[in-house]
Design a protein around this motif. Structure first.
Motif, PDB file in Angstrom:
ATOM      1  N   LEU A  39       0.804  -1.224   0.000  1.00  0.00           N
ATOM      2  CA  LEU A  39       0.000   0.000   0.000  1.00  0.00           C
ATOM      3  C   LEU A  39       0.840   1.279   0.000  1.00  0.00           C
ATOM      4  O   LEU A  39       0.353   2.338  -0.410  1.00  0.00           O
ATOM      5  N   ARG A  40       2.082   1.193   0.463  1.00  0.00           N
ATOM      6  CA  ARG A  40       2.953   2.377   0.572  1.00  0.00           C
ATOM      7  C   ARG A  40       3.036   3.178  -0.723  1.00  0.00           C
ATOM      8  O   ARG A  40       2.907   4.413  -0.690  1.00  0.00           O
ATOM      9  N   PRO A  41       3.211   2.554  -1.898  1.00  0.00           N
ATOM     10  CA  PRO A  41       3.288   3.349  -3.133  1.00  0.00           C
ATOM     11  C   PRO A  41       2.001   4.132  -3.437  1.00  0.00           C
ATOM     12  O   PRO A  41       2.019   5.084  -4.190  1.00  0.00           O
ATOM     13  N   HIS A  42       0.901   3.749  -2.797  1.00  0.00           N
ATOM     14  CA  HIS A  42      -0.374   4.439  -2.984  1.00  0.00           C
ATOM     15  C   HIS A  42      -0.636   5.445  -1.865  1.00  0.00           C
ATOM     16  O   HIS A  42      -1.724   6.023  -1.784  1.00  0.00           O
ATOM     17  N   GLY A  43       0.350   5.621  -0.990  1.00  0.00           N
ATOM     18  CA  GLY A  43       0.244   6.598   0.079  1.00  0.00           C
ATOM     19  C   GLY A  43      -0.607   6.170   1.248  1.00  0.00           C
ATOM     20  O   GLY A  43      -1.075   7.015   2.009  1.00  0.00           O
ATOM     21  N   LEU A  44      -0.807   4.878   1.416  1.00  0.00           N
ATOM     22  CA  LEU A  44      -1.659   4.370   2.497  1.00  0.00           C
ATOM     23  C   LEU A  44      -0.900   3.418   3.407  1.00  0.00           C
ATOM     24  O   LEU A  44       0.048   2.756   2.981  1.00  0.00           O
ATOM     25  N   THR A  45      -1.373   3.352   4.642  1.00  0.00           N
ATOM     26  CA  THR A  45      -0.938   2.311   5.568  1.00  0.00           C
ATOM     27  C   THR A  45      -2.051   1.267   5.657  1.00  0.00           C
ATOM     28  O   THR A  45      -3.176   1.501   5.206  1.00  0.00           O
ATOM     29  N   THR A  50      -7.765  -0.136   6.106  1.00  0.00           N
ATOM     30  CA  THR A  50      -8.816  -0.771   6.890  1.00  0.00           C
ATOM     31  C   THR A  50      -9.954   0.203   7.164  1.00  0.00           C
ATOM     32  O   THR A  50     -11.133  -0.146   7.032  1.00  0.00           O
ATOM     33  N   ALA A  51      -9.622   1.427   7.532  1.00  0.00           N
ATOM     34  CA  ALA A  51     -10.654   2.439   7.802  1.00  0.00           C
ATOM     35  C   ALA A  51     -11.456   2.742   6.538  1.00  0.00           C
ATOM     36  O   ALA A  51     -12.694   2.833   6.585  1.00  0.00           O
ATOM     37  N   LEU A  52     -10.784   2.884   5.412  1.00  0.00           N
ATOM     38  CA  LEU A  52     -11.491   3.175   4.162  1.00  0.00           C
ATOM     39  C   LEU A  52     -12.407   2.016   3.767  1.00  0.00           C
ATOM     40  O   LEU A  52     -13.535   2.236   3.314  1.00  0.00           O
ATOM     41  N   THR A  53     -11.942   0.792   3.942  1.00  0.00           N
ATOM     42  CA  THR A  53     -12.797  -0.346   3.587  1.00  0.00           C
ATOM     43  C   THR A  53     -13.985  -0.453   4.544  1.00  0.00           C
ATOM     44  O   THR A  53     -15.073  -0.851   4.131  1.00  0.00           O
ATOM     45  N   ALA A  54     -13.788  -0.091   5.812  1.00  0.00           N
ATOM     46  CA  ALA A  54     -14.910  -0.096   6.761  1.00  0.00           C
ATOM     47  C   ALA A  54     -15.957   0.922   6.334  1.00  0.00           C
ATOM     48  O   ALA A  54     -17.161   0.648   6.412  1.00  0.00           O
ATOM     49  N   LEU A  55     -15.525   2.081   5.851  1.00  0.00           N
ATOM     50  CA  LEU A  55     -16.474   3.092   5.365  1.00  0.00           C
ATOM     51  C   LEU A  55     -17.163   2.637   4.083  1.00  0.00           C
ATOM     52  O   LEU A  55     -18.325   2.969   3.859  1.00  0.00           O
ATOM     53  N   ARG A  56     -16.444   1.912   3.268  1.00  0.00           N
ATOM     54  CA  ARG A  56     -17.064   1.393   2.051  1.00  0.00           C
ATOM     55  C   ARG A  56     -18.197   0.429   2.406  1.00  0.00           C
ATOM     56  O   ARG A  56     -19.239   0.420   1.766  1.00  0.00           O
ATOM     57  N   GLU A  57     -17.984  -0.374   3.429  1.00  0.00           N
ATOM     58  CA  GLU A  57     -18.990  -1.347   3.855  1.00  0.00           C
ATOM     59  C   GLU A  57     -20.173  -0.677   4.549  1.00  0.00           C
ATOM     60  O   GLU A  57     -21.299  -1.134   4.424  1.00  0.00           O
ATOM     61  N   ARG A  58     -19.887   0.381   5.295  1.00  0.00           N
ATOM     62  CA  ARG A  58     -20.958   1.068   6.025  1.00  0.00           C
ATOM     63  C   ARG A  58     -20.644   2.552   6.074  1.00  0.00           C
ATOM     64  O   ARG A  58     -19.902   3.021   6.940  1.00  0.00           O
ATOM     65  N   ASP A  59     -21.195   3.280   5.143  1.00  0.00           N
ATOM     66  CA  ASP A  59     -20.969   4.714   5.055  1.00  0.00           C
ATOM     67  C   ASP A  59     -21.721   5.429   6.169  1.00  0.00           C
ATOM     68  O   ASP A  59     -22.709   4.926   6.694  1.00  0.00           O
ATOM     69  N   ARG A  68     -13.676   1.742  16.243  1.00  0.00           N
ATOM     70  CA  ARG A  68     -13.956   0.366  16.698  1.00  0.00           C
ATOM     71  C   ARG A  68     -13.853  -0.624  15.542  1.00  0.00           C
ATOM     72  O   ARG A  68     -13.306  -1.711  15.686  1.00  0.00           O
ATOM     73  N   ARG A  69     -14.379  -0.263  14.384  1.00  0.00           N
ATOM     74  CA  ARG A  69     -14.357  -1.163  13.229  1.00  0.00           C
ATOM     75  C   ARG A  69     -12.960  -1.292  12.614  1.00  0.00           C
ATOM     76  O   ARG A  69     -12.712  -2.227  11.857  1.00  0.00           O
ATOM     77  N   SER A  70     -12.091  -0.347  12.915  1.00  0.00           N
ATOM     78  CA  SER A  70     -10.744  -0.337  12.333  1.00  0.00           C
ATOM     79  C   SER A  70      -9.674  -0.780  13.322  1.00  0.00           C
ATOM     80  O   SER A  70      -8.489  -0.748  13.009  1.00  0.00           O
TER      81      SER A  70
END
Length: 159
Positions: A39-45, A50-59, A68-70
């Motif tokens: 993920l580093r080349p995309h500027g993410l840890t 994990t936080a972004l995918t949690a938001l994708r699942e439940r906005d 809590r979800r992350s």
């Protein structure tokens, strides 16, 4: 009498070595290292992903709910949300039911970033599962879920 080299210790009072908990933690650390590297080349840890995918699942989660979800503290999540918001990956809006609460939304930029990163993370999972016979994949997942549930559900002996 000492156990001969290579023999299995049969004493039920002595747990298997290494402990399963150690093996799970070792796997988690290996996954985290591989994900951070991918993920580093995309500027993410890994935690940001994990936080972004949690938001994708439940906005529309609050920062506390997202923490809590992350699997991070609310303080860590507040810093992460500011970072993600400054880069345009998430946006905040007031909760119409409680004006003091800010709800988080994944932006189009955040969705695009996940679309680029999902195959990288999927590849790591495929590599890991490739070491497990395919017929055992459902049992492996079920075992992980059961272990998690056992440690997170309230115990009968707790107040």
């Amino acid at each position: 009498m000492p156990t001969p080299a290579g023999a299995v210790r049969e004493d039920p009072a002595v747990p298997d070595r290494p402990l399963t908990l150690y093996l799970v933690k070792r796997l988690e650390l290996a996954i985290r290292a591989r994900m951070d590297e991918a993920l580093r080349p995309h500027g993410l840890t890994t935690l940001q992903f994990t936080a972004l995918t949690a938001l994708r699942e439940r906005d529309g989660l609050s920062s506390a709910q997202l923490a809590r979800r992350s699997f991070v503290t609310p303080q860590t999540m507040n810093e992460m949300v500011r970072w993600l918001e400054n880069r345009g990956h998430v946006a905040r809006r007031r909760d119409p039911d409680n004006r003091r609460v800010l709800l988080l939304t994944l932006t189009g930029t955040g969705r695009d970033l996940l679309a680029r990163c999902d195959p990288l993370v999927g590849s790591i999972e495929s590599e890991m599962l490739g070491a497990v016979p395919e017929v055992q994949h459902p049992l492996f997942r079920q075992s992980l879920e059961l272990g998690y549930t056992a440690l997170t559900e309230p115990r009968e002996d707790s107040p």
